[in-house]
Design a protein around this motif. Structure first.
Motif, PDB file in Angstrom:
ATOM      1  N   ASN A 101       0.822  -1.214   0.000  1.00  0.00           N
ATOM      2  CA  ASN A 101       0.000   0.000   0.000  1.00  0.00           C
ATOM      3  C   ASN A 101       0.857   1.265   0.000  1.00  0.00           C
ATOM      4  OD1 ASN A 101      -2.417  -1.385  -0.058  1.00  0.00           O
ATOM      5  ND2 ASN A 101      -2.781  -1.254   2.138  1.00  0.00           N
ATOM      6  N   LEU A 107      -1.490  -3.170  -7.607  1.00  0.00           N
ATOM      7  CA  LEU A 107      -2.771  -3.599  -7.039  1.00  0.00           C
ATOM      8  C   LEU A 107      -3.236  -4.911  -7.660  1.00  0.00           C
ATOM      9  CD1 LEU A 107      -5.276  -2.603  -5.219  1.00  0.00           C
ATOM     10  CD2 LEU A 107      -6.279  -1.967  -7.413  1.00  0.00           C
ATOM     11  N   ARG A 145      -6.430  -7.534  -0.989  1.00  0.00           N
ATOM     12  CA  ARG A 145      -6.453  -6.075  -1.014  1.00  0.00           C
ATOM     13  C   ARG A 145      -7.417  -5.608   0.074  1.00  0.00           C
ATOM     14  NH1 ARG A 145      -8.108  -7.786  -6.203  1.00  0.00           N
ATOM     15  NH2 ARG A 145      -6.393  -7.937  -7.693  1.00  0.00           N
ATOM     16  N   SER A 149      -5.940  -0.120  -0.068  1.00  0.00           N
ATOM     17  CA  SER A 149      -5.386  -0.393  -1.402  1.00  0.00           C
ATOM     18  C   SER A 149      -6.265   0.227  -2.481  1.00  0.00           C
ATOM     19  CB  SER A 149      -5.271  -1.902  -1.626  1.00  0.00           C
ATOM     20  OG  SER A 149      -4.738  -2.572  -0.516  1.00  0.00           O
TER      21      SER A 149
END
Length: 625
Positions: free
Chosen positions: A220, A239, A245, A249
């Motif tokens: 992140n 990502l 995630r 994120s």
């Protein structure tokens, strides 16, 4: 749930203290305190232990009372408890002043002292460059700098000091004999916070090589670094590779694309996140999505995000975060009742909410409402910040503008660059060019925007020589003129008939300053040439335009042909304008008038017939009484 402890009489004193410590219960700490007092057992050791327990419960009053009751100097354990509590409660000035008392005592600080003090120091940005090196020097002096928590805190602190301190953070990091996950993440954050992405990426590789596995915080942080540097596609690539995630994120990437004005892709990513159904959007993400909806005129989607937020997020939290964006989007689609409804649900003590309302009414053209909310802010005692001033000034007349200028001078002492630029625009718009020049001259620090604003002010008042002189001074004082500088100066030359000066300036910018001309600037040059009757040269410039010339370029030639009664070039421009904007009646009328002035009545009639066949009507004039 607080874990109960046996009755006090059934436990020895060490076991009793250990049992209360295990519960971290403030109520039981008070009971223990009373028990020690009533039995005369409150030694310095037990006082220090109680201080630690009160500090763990965030009871500052009791902690300070016990600390002051200790004989001077208190032990390092007492100092540590109090400093940690002050830092946790965000009483950062108190934390640093207490550390100064520790330094003046004979008790040397240890490795547990520096992390909370460094955390407080990083929250006082105005004195970071002085405090952090001093604390670093103390950690070396007292042999604490090699401890992992201290080194991590130093890296994080230097990361907050800007570009020049990153090398200091890296020196601390490189000297660490042991590093944990926080160490690596802190150094990666130090790089990304100043947009040094490549060193951060290299550090992730080194991290893996040294056997430390990156976690979600690592990724992140890297995603945020890419977005802050405007490299959102690379952030999206990271990502896409993450197996797990979280909301951070997604919010980082979606907000990053929104900041880069790629609102369509931001909304596409939001839809993808919702379809994956792994995380729920929070108020911050919904606020960013609503802003993107406004910028893409996707008002229905904005209303859907509003409805979703109302259903899934706490109302107070949602409207505090997303309220300003909702006010903006409803103002954009002129839903005044919705704007006012959202405002009533926002925090009435939040100046951001009031600024959003003022901005909305400016957008709606409801100037009386703008001034109403502005006066209400003053009446309610809100601090009128730069955002408020800059929002209100563009709709002020000269009288109110001068009043706001006086308010700025009274409350700020000296206006900032942003406010000064707005004042220059206000004064030039109301015809007070000398007042605009005074504001400009009194600016301590000027930026390119300031110079361009003043040059544009001269251009709007037809003061071509003054605008050109300011362009010259801008270069002499070390500021780099840009495309906006050129546009403003060319317009000034056009208004004043400085044809040769304008052409020389254009050539200078293109050849010497390597400015790539915009269509607006090409239109200005064509206008300069055609106004002076140099139609052949104007056509040569048009032929050099790398893309299809706009209507403004050909319109400049047609208007000048009307001045010079030049039928030949007027016909060329007219034919192009018919292709570009066939429904503009003004072009047909201008061409017909040119034919009529030369006595070519038949051709004038044919042009008017063309206009009638397209069912075009000349806009009627109107006067306002």
């Amino acid at each position: 749930m607080v874990r109960p402890i046996p009755p006090i009489r059934q436990l020895s004193l060490p076991l009793l203290i250990a049992a209360v410590s295990a519960t971290l219960s403030h109520r039981q700490t008070i009971q223990l305190h009373q028990h020690l007092l009533s039995h005369g057992l409150l030694s310095h050791f037990h006082t220090t232990k109680l201080l630690h327990l009160y500090a763990s419960s965030h009871d500052l009053r009791s902690s300070r009372h016990l600390f002051s009751s200790l004989p001077f100097p208190p032990s390092i354990f007492a100092w540590t408890s109090l400093l940690t509590l002050l830092s946790r409660l965000q009483l950062h000035n108190d934390c640093l002043s207490t550390y100064s008392l520790l330094r003046s005592s004979p008790v040397p600080p240890d490795k547990f002292i520096f992390p909370p003090v460094l955390r407080s120091a990083t929250s006082l940005s105005q004195s970071l460059p002085l405090i952090i090196p001093s604390l670093h020097a103390d950690s070396i002096k007292f042999g604490a700098y090699m401890a992992v928590p201290v080194a991590n805190a130093l890296v994080s602190a230097y990361a907050r000091c800007g570009d020049r301190a990153v090398s200091a953070a890296r020196k601390v990091f490189d000297l660490m004999s042991d590093r944990d996950l926080l160490s690596w993440n802190s150094m990666i954050l130090a790089y990304t916070s100043v947009r040094l992405i490549e060193p951060a990426v290299d550090l992730v590789g080194s991290m893996r090589f040294n056997g430390c596995k990156p976690d979600l915080v690592t990724w992140n942080t890297l995603i945020d670094g890419y977005c802050q540097a405007g490299r959102c596609r690379e952030a999206l690539s990271v990502l896409d590779q993450l197996p797990d995630r979280n909301i951070v994120s997604w919010t980082t990437v979606i907000s990053g694309f929104a900041r880069c004005a790629d609102h369509v892709l931001a909304l596409q990513l939001f839809r993808r996140m919702m379809l994956e159904n792994q995380v729920r959007p929070d108020s911050d993400l919904l606020s960013s999505v609503i802003s993107s909806c406004r910028n893409t005129s996707a008002f229905c989607n904005g209303q859907e995000a509003h409805a979703y937020g109302v259903k899934t997020v706490d109302h107070e939290v949602f409207y505090y975060s997303a309220g300003p964006a909702l006010v903006t989007i409803y103002a954009a689609c002129r839903k005044i009742s919705a704007v006012e409804s959202v405002f009533r649900l926002m925090d009435p003590t939040d100046a951001v909410a009031w600024n959003a309302m003022i901005s909305a009414y400016v957008q709606l053209g409801l100037h009386q409402s703008v001034f109403h909310y502005f006066r209400e802010m003053q009446f309610k005692g809100f601090y009128i910040d730069e955002t408020t001033i800059v929002t209100v000034l563009p709709v002020c007349d000269l009288t109110l503008g001068k009043q706001i200028h006086g308010y700025v001078m009274t409350h700020y002492g000296r206006s900032s660059g942003m406010v000064s630029n707005a004042l220059i625009s206000m004064y030039s718009r109301t015809g007070c060019i000398e007042d605009a020049r005074i504001v400009f001259s009194n600016m301590q620090i000027k930026d390119t925007i300031s110079w361009n604003t003043m040059i544009s002010a001269y251009a709007s008042q037809g003061l071509g020589p003054e605008a050109l002189e300011l362009v010259r001074l801008m270069s002499l004082t070390g500021y780099k003129p840009d495309g906006l500088t050129l546009t403003s100066a060319l317009m000034a030359c056009t208004h004043c008939g400085l044809f040769n000066e304008g052409l020389q300036l254009f050539e200078q910018f293109v050849n010497d300053k390597h400015v790539i001309p915009t269509m607006e600037q090409y239109a200005c040059v064509v206008d300069l040439l055609s106004r002076s009757g140099r139609f052949q040269e104007a056509l040569k410039v048009i032929n050099k335009i790398p893309v299809m010339p706009s209507a403004s370029v050909w319109g400049a030639i047609l208007a000048s042909c009307c001045l010079h009664n030049n039928v030949e070039f007027a016909r060329i421009a007219f034919e192009q304008l018919v292709l570009i904007e066939p429904s503009n009646p003004g072009n047909y009328i201008t061409m017909s008038n040119i034919y009529t002035s030369k006595g070519r009545l038949e051709e004038a009639r044919l042009v008017r017939e063309m206009m009638e066949k397209k069912d075009l009507v000349k806009p009627s004039g109107r006067s306002e009484v």
